[in-house]
Motif scaffolding. Sequence first.
Motif, PDB file in Angstrom:
ATOM      1  N   LEU A   1      67.975  -4.165  28.638  1.00 13.27           N
ATOM      2  CA  LEU A   1      68.528  -5.272  29.411  1.00 13.27           C
ATOM      3  C   LEU A   1      67.951  -6.615  28.964  1.00 13.27           C
ATOM      4  CD1 LEU A   1      68.783  -4.580  33.246  1.00 13.27           C
ATOM      5  CD2 LEU A   1      70.465  -5.653  31.758  1.00 13.27           C
ATOM      6  N   HIS A   2      66.641  -6.630  28.842  1.00 16.79           N
ATOM      7  CA  HIS A   2      65.986  -7.839  28.354  1.00 16.79           C
ATOM      8  C   HIS A   2      66.673  -8.348  27.088  1.00 16.79           C
ATOM      9  CE1 HIS A   2      62.540  -6.635  30.887  1.00 16.79           C
ATOM     10  NE2 HIS A   2      62.098  -7.870  30.743  1.00 16.79           N
ATOM     11  N   ARG A   3      66.793  -7.477  26.127  1.00 17.21           N
ATOM     12  CA  ARG A   3      67.315  -7.893  24.831  1.00 17.21           C
ATOM     13  C   ARG A   3      68.735  -8.422  24.939  1.00 17.21           C
ATOM     14  NH1 ARG A   3      67.325  -3.207  22.066  1.00 17.21           N
ATOM     15  NH2 ARG A   3      65.532  -2.212  23.075  1.00 17.21           N
ATOM     16  N   TRP A   4      69.526  -7.724  25.720  1.00 23.31           N
ATOM     17  CA  TRP A   4      70.915  -8.141  25.860  1.00 23.31           C
ATOM     18  C   TRP A   4      70.994  -9.520  26.507  1.00 23.31           C
ATOM     19  CZ3 TRP A   4      74.476  -9.566  29.518  1.00 23.31           C
ATOM     20  CH2 TRP A   4      75.831  -9.525  29.111  1.00 23.31           C
ATOM     21  N   LEU A   5      70.220  -9.713  27.565  1.00 18.30           N
ATOM     22  CA  LEU A   5      70.257 -10.991  28.277  1.00 18.30           C
ATOM     23  C   LEU A   5      69.788 -12.137  27.386  1.00 18.30           C
ATOM     24  CD1 LEU A   5      68.876  -9.769  31.719  1.00 18.30           C
ATOM     25  CD2 LEU A   5      71.175 -10.645  31.286  1.00 18.30           C
ATOM     26  N   VAL A   6      68.755 -11.888  26.640  1.00 15.43           N
ATOM     27  CA  VAL A   6      68.249 -12.923  25.752  1.00 15.43           C
ATOM     28  C   VAL A   6      69.304 -13.293  24.707  1.00 15.43           C
ATOM     29  CG1 VAL A   6      66.580 -13.370  23.912  1.00 15.43           C
ATOM     30  CG2 VAL A   6      65.818 -12.393  26.083  1.00 15.43           C
ATOM     31  N   ALA A   7      69.953 -12.273  24.171  1.00 16.46           N
ATOM     32  CA  ALA A   7      70.973 -12.527  23.155  1.00 16.46           C
ATOM     33  C   ALA A   7      72.136 -13.331  23.732  1.00 16.46           C
ATOM     34  CB  ALA A   7      71.462 -11.207  22.563  1.00 16.46           C
ATOM     35  N   ALA A   8      72.556 -12.951  24.954  1.00 15.78           N
ATOM     36  CA  ALA A   8      73.691 -13.653  25.550  1.00 15.78           C
ATOM     37  C   ALA A   8      73.326 -15.100  25.879  1.00 15.78           C
ATOM     38  CB  ALA A   8      74.152 -12.918  26.815  1.00 15.78           C
ATOM     39  N   ARG A   9      72.111 -15.314  26.276  1.00 13.12           N
ATOM     40  CA  ARG A   9      71.678 -16.684  26.545  1.00 13.12           C
ATOM     41  C   ARG A   9      71.628 -17.489  25.254  1.00 13.12           C
ATOM     42  NH1 ARG A   9      65.986 -18.093  29.381  1.00 13.12           N
ATOM     43  NH2 ARG A   9      65.283 -16.728  27.712  1.00 13.12           N
ATOM     44  N   ALA A  10      71.073 -16.884  24.221  1.00 12.29           N
ATOM     45  CA  ALA A  10      70.984 -17.575  22.934  1.00 12.29           C
ATOM     46  C   ALA A  10      72.372 -17.941  22.423  1.00 12.29           C
ATOM     47  CB  ALA A  10      70.265 -16.692  21.915  1.00 12.29           C
ATOM     48  N   ASP A  11      73.343 -17.104  22.772  1.00 11.57           N
ATOM     49  CA  ASP A  11      74.720 -17.331  22.350  1.00 11.57           C
ATOM     50  C   ASP A  11      75.403 -18.376  23.252  1.00 11.57           C
ATOM     51  OD1 ASP A  11      76.871 -16.832  20.643  1.00 11.57           O
ATOM     52  OD2 ASP A  11      77.722 -15.316  22.007  1.00 11.57           O
ATOM     53  N   GLY A  12      74.686 -18.901  24.208  1.00 12.16           N
ATOM     54  CA  GLY A  12      75.247 -19.949  25.062  1.00 12.16           C
ATOM     55  C   GLY A  12      76.222 -19.469  26.117  1.00 12.16           C
ATOM     56  N   ARG A  13      76.187 -18.200  26.436  1.00 14.92           N
ATOM     57  CA  ARG A  13      77.148 -17.710  27.425  1.00 14.92           C
ATOM     58  C   ARG A  13      76.508 -17.368  28.768  1.00 14.92           C
ATOM     59  NH1 ARG A  13      80.109 -13.095  24.260  1.00 14.92           N
ATOM     60  NH2 ARG A  13      81.797 -13.270  25.801  1.00 14.92           N
ATOM     61  N   LEU A  14      75.203 -17.400  28.824  1.00 12.62           N
ATOM     62  CA  LEU A  14      74.507 -17.206  30.098  1.00 12.62           C
ATOM     63  C   LEU A  14      73.484 -18.318  30.245  1.00 12.62           C
ATOM     64  CD1 LEU A  14      73.507 -13.413  30.364  1.00 12.62           C
ATOM     65  CD2 LEU A  14      75.371 -14.586  31.555  1.00 12.62           C
ATOM     66  N   ALA A  15      73.196 -18.674  31.479  1.00 13.42           N
ATOM     67  CA  ALA A  15      72.156 -19.663  31.714  1.00 13.42           C
ATOM     68  C   ALA A  15      71.198 -19.164  32.793  1.00 13.42           C
ATOM     69  CB  ALA A  15      72.773 -20.978  32.153  1.00 13.42           C
ATOM     70  N   PHE A  16      69.943 -19.046  32.419  1.00 13.03           N
ATOM     71  CA  PHE A  16      68.917 -18.716  33.420  1.00 13.03           C
ATOM     72  C   PHE A  16      67.585 -19.169  32.851  1.00 13.03           C
ATOM     73  CE2 PHE A  16      69.765 -14.982  30.787  1.00 13.03           C
ATOM     74  CZ  PHE A  16      68.521 -14.717  30.254  1.00 13.03           C
ATOM     75  N   ASP A  17      66.659 -19.389  33.769  1.00 15.44           N
ATOM     76  CA  ASP A  17      65.363 -19.873  33.301  1.00 15.44           C
ATOM     77  C   ASP A  17      64.329 -18.775  33.188  1.00 15.44           C
ATOM     78  OD1 ASP A  17      65.612 -19.613  35.988  1.00 15.44           O
ATOM     79  OD2 ASP A  17      64.285 -21.283  36.507  1.00 15.44           O
ATOM     80  N   ASN A  18      64.327 -17.886  34.175  1.00 18.98           N
ATOM     81  CA  ASN A  18      63.240 -16.916  34.245  1.00 18.98           C
ATOM     82  C   ASN A  18      63.751 -15.510  33.934  1.00 18.98           C
ATOM     83  OD1 ASN A  18      61.256 -15.151  35.041  1.00 18.98           O
ATOM     84  ND2 ASN A  18      60.554 -16.469  36.712  1.00 18.98           N
TER      85      ASN A  18
END
Lengths: 203, 203
Positions: B136-153
């Motif tokens: 999950l961590h990896r997926w979330l980080v990738a999606a954020r890096a791709d600019g499709r998710l936004a979260f801070d923590n």
Amino acid sequence: MTAEVRTRSDRKRDAIIQAAKQAFQQYGVNGTSMDTLAELANVSKRTVYNHFSAKEELVMHLIKELWHKTMASIALSYDARLPLQSQLESLLLAEVELISGDEYLELARVAFGYFFYNPEKLKEEVANLSAQETVLHRWLVAARADGRLAFDNLDYVVKELSCLLKGHCFWPQLLKIEPPLDAAQRRTIATRTTALFLSHYAI
Amino acid sequence: MTAEVRTRSDRKRDAIIQAAKQAFQQYGVNGTSMDTLAELANVSKRTVYNHFSAKEELVMHLIKELWHKTMASIALSYDARLPLQSQLESLLLAEVELISGDEYLELARVAFGYFFYNPEKLKEEVANLSAQETVLHRWLVAARADGRLAFDNLDYVVKELSCLLKGHCFWPQLLKIEPPLDAAQRRTIATRTTALFLSHYAI
DNA sequence: TGTAAAGTAAACTGAAGAGTGTAATATGCC
DNA sequence: GGCATATTACACTCTTCAGTTTACTTTACA
């Protein structure tokens, strides 16, 4: 809180209950012998048995006593004039304070260790005692009726909220995997959970 | 799955392990005597002790074996071409299937009953074994890096997701307060959790 | 101050359960 | 068949613990 303890008998009884609460929560019911318990309470074993005719009786007494103390319930109802965010946040915060309170966790630990291998008994007690889980329910229903929230399955939604709260501030503490939360962390959880929830369900 | 059990010794060992798994999960480690266990396994008590020099060794063996089986891990990585909804839903569904699987729950029950009053030992083992909680961590980080998710923590967000899943399909089943979920219910949880999550964090 | 109720210490019973020792028996491989 | 190894039954030790018994002391209050 209650009037000072009167008779010697009452004082002894109280000592037994205190010791039991502490010992059961730390070592579990099975991990605490009646001899140890008597010693911790500074009371003879016979006295323990004079007050509680069996270990089981003491356990059940404790669980019920703690449960009632804990159920000094949350009073908060929907107000059409206030913003959803602040209302829900207060409600969730109150819930968080409740379930991460020491009393609640102690109760849970005792009950838990005791009922873990007695699921039938557990179900029965849970059914008895948690029938009044309705503050959140009522608030959500009112907000929906007022046209400010949209959801189809009330029970599911309540559960979603309680999963979020308990997952952060109950289960990990129950298992002592994580330390109890401080006030700031509790507020953060209430705030963020409210935000997450309203993003999806607010109109 | 594995090659058929060879020697008589292996067959006996296997019977012991099966019986222990079943009995520990049902009655708890403390609720299962070595005599009972031997009887359930159709094996003499002495044989049990020939294979496992103490009860504790048997318990630890079981927990580790089950843990490894369980950890036949989820493989799924972020794909920039696919919609978030479907990707995250598959990922969560896989997670749900894992944590509501019988093997996982059995492991959890045994470990739980065993470690409940040994929190230090528990923490240690959890630290050892759950270091690789990172799909999950990896997926979330990738999606954020791709600019499709936004979260801070990141950690908070992962925890939010896992609270939602576990609150529905792990804790209640662990305590046997609710029956195991069927396939449809599991899918519903994955879908709704994804929707809730993306309402708040998707861009 | 006398007395009833409550508490105490300590030894006891009885049951359960972990782990061991042993002598006899079964298995499987050469 | 012969031999090593594993298994078995069962009796045994040691410990822990719930709950009891008894003979004695303390407390409180009238």
